[in-house]
Design a protein around this motif. Sequence first.
Motif, mmCIF file in Angstrom:
data_model
loop_
_atom_site.group_PDB
_atom_site.id
_atom_site.type_symbol
_atom_site.label_atom_id
_atom_site.label_comp_id
_atom_site.label_asym_id
_atom_site.label_seq_id
_atom_site.Cartn_x
_atom_site.Cartn_y
_atom_site.Cartn_z
ATOM 1 N N LYS A 89 -0.222 -43.612 7.568
ATOM 2 C CA LYS A 89 -1.084 -42.488 7.217
ATOM 3 C C LYS A 89 -0.374 -41.618 6.182
ATOM 4 O O LYS A 89 0.795 -41.276 6.352
ATOM 5 C CB LYS A 89 -1.404 -41.648 8.459
ATOM 6 N N GLU A 134 0.550 -33.893 1.119
ATOM 7 C CA GLU A 134 -0.572 -33.233 0.422
ATOM 8 C C GLU A 134 -0.506 -33.415 -1.088
ATOM 9 O O GLU A 134 -1.529 -33.346 -1.767
ATOM 10 C CB GLU A 134 -0.595 -31.746 0.769
ATOM 11 N N VAL A 149 0.737 -38.412 4.713
ATOM 12 C CA VAL A 149 0.952 -37.059 5.242
ATOM 13 C C VAL A 149 1.434 -36.102 4.152
ATOM 14 O O VAL A 149 1.754 -34.947 4.444
ATOM 15 C CB VAL A 149 1.965 -37.087 6.412
ATOM 16 N N TYR A 198 -4.118 -38.130 0.601
ATOM 17 C CA TYR A 198 -3.724 -37.297 1.739
ATOM 18 C C TYR A 198 -4.707 -37.498 2.894
ATOM 19 O O TYR A 198 -5.918 -37.388 2.738
ATOM 20 C CB TYR A 198 -3.659 -35.821 1.353
ATOM 21 N N GLY A 199 -4.170 -37.839 4.064
ATOM 22 C CA GLY A 199 -4.994 -38.085 5.241
ATOM 23 C C GLY A 199 -5.503 -39.509 5.354
ATOM 24 O O GLY A 199 -6.022 -39.901 6.404
#
Length: 169
Positions: free
Chosen positions: A66, A70, A68, A76-77
Amino acid sequence: MANSMIFKAEGNQLIAERVFDAPRELVFKMFTEAEHLKNWWGPRGWDLTVCNIDFRPGGSWHFCMKCVDENQGDFYGYESWGKALYREIVDGEKIVYVDYFSDSEGNLSEEMPAAEITLTFIDLGGKTKIVNQVEYPSAEELQKGLDMGMEQGFTETWDRLVEYLQDIQ
């Protein structure tokens, strides 16, 4: 930090090589246990949030990376699921598996190419050379992987392995 990656792409194969400043038994172990993989697997800014491993011939490794970070914008995400199906394991020396993209349930992706991975661990007297041979069904499938940033992903992942090995030795 250990030496840099060496990449060779030819036909449907990519070979990545790197020397790690750690004994072969320890480097091999990094690929066999969830507690270790969670600390280094994946490119920078990505965490291994799921890591279910049954390390044996016929076993599998189902995982989720995933994003993480930003600063990675749209990534992101984002979650990237994968599944490895182990074909051959020679303790301390070699791991052969087929690497697939998957979903969170472990269903294999038919849209993305699978690759057979052969990891060879070579003892260099306190250091370890890993030769990672990636074989796709075709040169076009390999090119898809390269276009997705496979070389950068390998490099960042193995940089993280170097750092983790330094932390635990």
